[in-house]
Design an enzyme around this catalytic site. Structure first.
Site, PDB file in Angstrom:
ATOM      1  N   LYS A 107      -3.980   1.698   6.938  1.00  0.00           N
ATOM      2  CA  LYS A 107      -3.446   0.375   7.276  1.00  0.00           C
ATOM      3  C   LYS A 107      -4.044  -0.112   8.582  1.00  0.00           C
ATOM      4  CE  LYS A 107       0.660  -0.097   4.584  1.00  0.00           C
ATOM      5  NZ  LYS A 107       2.067   0.206   4.494  1.00  0.00           N
ATOM      6  N   LYS A 153      -5.877   2.967  -4.475  1.00  0.00           N
ATOM      7  CA  LYS A 153      -4.627   2.978  -5.262  1.00  0.00           C
ATOM      8  C   LYS A 153      -4.160   1.551  -5.537  1.00  0.00           C
ATOM      9  CE  LYS A 153      -1.224   2.946  -1.669  1.00  0.00           C
ATOM     10  NZ  LYS A 153      -0.174   3.465  -0.870  1.00  0.00           N
ATOM     11  N   LYS A 193       0.409  -3.405  -3.350  1.00  0.00           N
ATOM     12  CA  LYS A 193       0.754  -4.816  -3.143  1.00  0.00           C
ATOM     13  C   LYS A 193      -0.205  -5.483  -2.169  1.00  0.00           C
ATOM     14  CE  LYS A 193       4.955  -2.898  -3.110  1.00  0.00           C
ATOM     15  NZ  LYS A 193       6.261  -2.563  -2.621  1.00  0.00           N
TER      16      LYS A 193
HETATM   17  P1  TYM Z   1       6.606   2.329  -1.507  1.00  0.00           P
HETATM   18  O1  TYM Z   1       7.592   1.236  -1.512  1.00  0.00           O
HETATM   19  O2  TYM Z   1       5.222   2.043  -1.000  1.00  0.00           O
HETATM   20  O3  TYM Z   1       6.461   2.906  -2.969  1.00  0.00           O
HETATM   21  C1  TYM Z   1       7.602   3.256  -3.734  1.00  0.00           C
HETATM   22  C2  TYM Z   1       7.268   4.471  -4.598  1.00  0.00           C
HETATM   23  O4  TYM Z   1       6.156   4.169  -5.453  1.00  0.00           O
HETATM   24  C3  TYM Z   1       5.135   5.153  -5.289  1.00  0.00           C
HETATM   25  N1  TYM Z   1       3.822   4.498  -5.457  1.00  0.00           N
HETATM   26  C4  TYM Z   1       2.922   4.821  -6.387  1.00  0.00           C
HETATM   27  N2  TYM Z   1       2.922   5.758  -7.344  1.00  0.00           N
HETATM   28  C5  TYM Z   1       1.829   5.839  -8.147  1.00  0.00           C
HETATM   29  N3  TYM Z   1       0.745   5.013  -8.041  1.00  0.00           N
HETATM   30  C6  TYM Z   1       0.694   4.068  -7.085  1.00  0.00           C
HETATM   31  N4  TYM Z   1      -0.344   3.259  -6.992  1.00  0.00           N
HETATM   32  C7  TYM Z   1       1.823   3.940  -6.208  1.00  0.00           C
HETATM   33  N5  TYM Z   1       2.109   3.098  -5.168  1.00  0.00           N
HETATM   34  C8  TYM Z   1       3.333   3.460  -4.722  1.00  0.00           C
HETATM   35  C9  TYM Z   1       5.324   5.670  -3.872  1.00  0.00           C
HETATM   36  O5  TYM Z   1       4.745   6.933  -3.688  1.00  0.00           O
HETATM   37  C10 TYM Z   1       6.828   5.666  -3.738  1.00  0.00           C
HETATM   38  O6  TYM Z   1       7.388   6.849  -4.275  1.00  0.00           O
HETATM   39  N6  TYM Z   1       7.871   4.993   2.510  1.00  0.00           N
HETATM   40  C11 TYM Z   1       8.196   4.731   1.124  1.00  0.00           C
HETATM   41  C12 TYM Z   1       9.626   4.276   0.928  1.00  0.00           C
HETATM   42  C13 TYM Z   1      10.615   5.205   1.519  1.00  0.00           C
HETATM   43  C14 TYM Z   1      11.034   6.453   1.005  1.00  0.00           C
HETATM   44  C15 TYM Z   1      11.989   6.945   1.929  1.00  0.00           C
HETATM   45  C16 TYM Z   1      10.704   7.183  -0.148  1.00  0.00           C
HETATM   46  C17 TYM Z   1      11.285   4.988   2.674  1.00  0.00           C
HETATM   47  N7  TYM Z   1      12.121   6.037   2.931  1.00  0.00           N
HETATM   48  C18 TYM Z   1      12.612   8.180   1.720  1.00  0.00           C
HETATM   49  C19 TYM Z   1      11.323   8.426  -0.335  1.00  0.00           C
HETATM   50  C20 TYM Z   1      12.259   8.911   0.580  1.00  0.00           C
HETATM   51  C21 TYM Z   1       7.296   3.643   0.608  1.00  0.00           C
HETATM   52  O7  TYM Z   1       6.784   2.833   1.345  1.00  0.00           O
HETATM   53  O8  TYM Z   1       7.178   3.594  -0.747  1.00  0.00           O
END
Ligand code: TYM
Length: 332
Positions: free
Chosen positions: A117, A199, A202
């Protein structure tokens, strides 16, 4: 009797969730719930995490609600579930600050997501983006979560959570459960449809490479049809030589449960056109189902009440834990 397990995860409301979020995380939550009927599911909208990058307040408000509704539309059920908004449980921030005091700069500098990022966002990297993994650690440790279902890109953040938990436990005595991650075998890292070296995300540079769960079905089909492939003309799983096709096969496999071998057999001697057309239908049907449930939920009293109940239940658990932590570190 075995102790009830806590299964926890979060999704950041920075825009509508993608097909990557769905396959790597959201579609599996409901299935996990069926396998863990006696355990407790703690799921939240990670809205404070969204603020680590600039957001439009009006859009953020809408995205927060959308993610809450989409959790349910993707299959989570209200039984044994606590669903809430992270920002409504202040203890997340309290614990995060305490944990920041025992996390090293060097550890956070090594986080690949931060490095990525930082590279892309030319100016204005916030300090919150840097300390983001500590807030995530707080989210998890606050509830003594055992299992964390996540996609591949969050595995490193879970690793640092484990390091922080162990460090705290060593310094102040047994306090936190050290969590374990769960990732799906197929689809833990769905790639961009236009550039399979990155990957699906968004923040993708080209919107044609990313499918959103709330986008019009026709547009979804078009994106699949125009996904990049190669000129080998064979539906074969080879991540190195055919990364575009490998990604599409991963999406196909995870939505149909067909293995790569079965898909290869099905499309033996057939062109990419037919394969893509079938995949477009499969993805469309799946997302149509999600959108239908989303539409039923988004303005419902049911969702509102569930979030209200979730806030109360999560706060109860969180305040108990923060009390303990305050005592351990000498604040109480
Ligand atoms: P976030 O919102 O970016 O993504 C949510 C979940 O989707 C998964 N993910 C993917 N899986 C497969 N292929 C992809 N291209 C892809 N893009 C995203 C992510 O791995 C995630 O599981 N930091 C986290 C949110 C969070 C969280 C937590 C998760 C905050 N606190 C505590 C678990 C436990 C995040 O930004 O995910």
């Amino acid at each position: 009797m075995e102790k009830r397990k806590i299964i926890l995860s979060g999704v950041k409301p920075t825009g509508t969730p993608t097909l990557g979020n769905y396959i790597g995380a959201m579609k599996n939550f409901g299935k996990l719930q069926e396998q863990h009927k006696d355990d407790l599911f703690v799921f939240f909208v990670a809205d404070l995490h969204a603020l680590t990058t600039p957001q439009d307040p009006k859009e953020l408000r809408k995205d927060i609600k959308d993610v809450a509704a989409l959790y349910l539309a993707c299959g989570l059920k209200e039984e044994n579930l606590i669903l809430f908004l992270q920002s409504e449980v202040v203890e997340h921030v309290q614990l995060s600050l305490i944990l920041e005091g025992m996390t090293y700069m060097g550890e956070l500098e090594r986080m690949t997501q931060y490095k990525d990022k930082k590279q892309k966002q030319v100016e204005g990297i916030s300090s919150a983006l840097f300390t983001y993994p500590v807030l995530m650690a707080a989210d998890i440790l606050l509830y003594d979560a055992d299992l964390i279902p996540i996609g591949d890109d969050q595995v490193q953040h879970l690793e640092i959570t484990r390091v922080i938990a162990n460090r705290f436990n060593n310094r102040f005595g047994e306090t936190f459960t050290v969590p374990e991650g769960i990732t799906v075998k197929t689809g833990a890292r769905i790639k961009d449809l236009q550039d399979p070296s990155i990957k699906m995300s968004k923040s993708a540079p080209n919107q044609k490479g990313c499918i959103y769960l709330l986008e019009p079905i026709n547009s979804i089909k078009k994106k699949i049809m125009s996904a990049v492939t190669d000129n080998l003309g064979q539906v074969k799983y080879n991540e190195k030589k055919q990364p575009g096709i490998a990604n599409l096969m991963t999406i196909y496999s995870s939505l149909t449960n067909l293995s790569f071998k079965e898909i290869e057999k099905k499309y033996l001697g057939k062109g990419y056109g037919e394969f893509k057309k079938d995949l477009a239908e499969i993805v469309a049907k799946e997302i149509e189902g999600v959108q239908k449930k989303y539409n039923e939920l988004i303005n419902s009293e049911y969702l509102k009440n569930l979030l209200e109940k979730g806030k109360i239940e999560a706060s109860k658990l969180a305040s108990k834990k923060i009390n303990k932590v305050y005592k351990k570190v000498g604040l109480k």
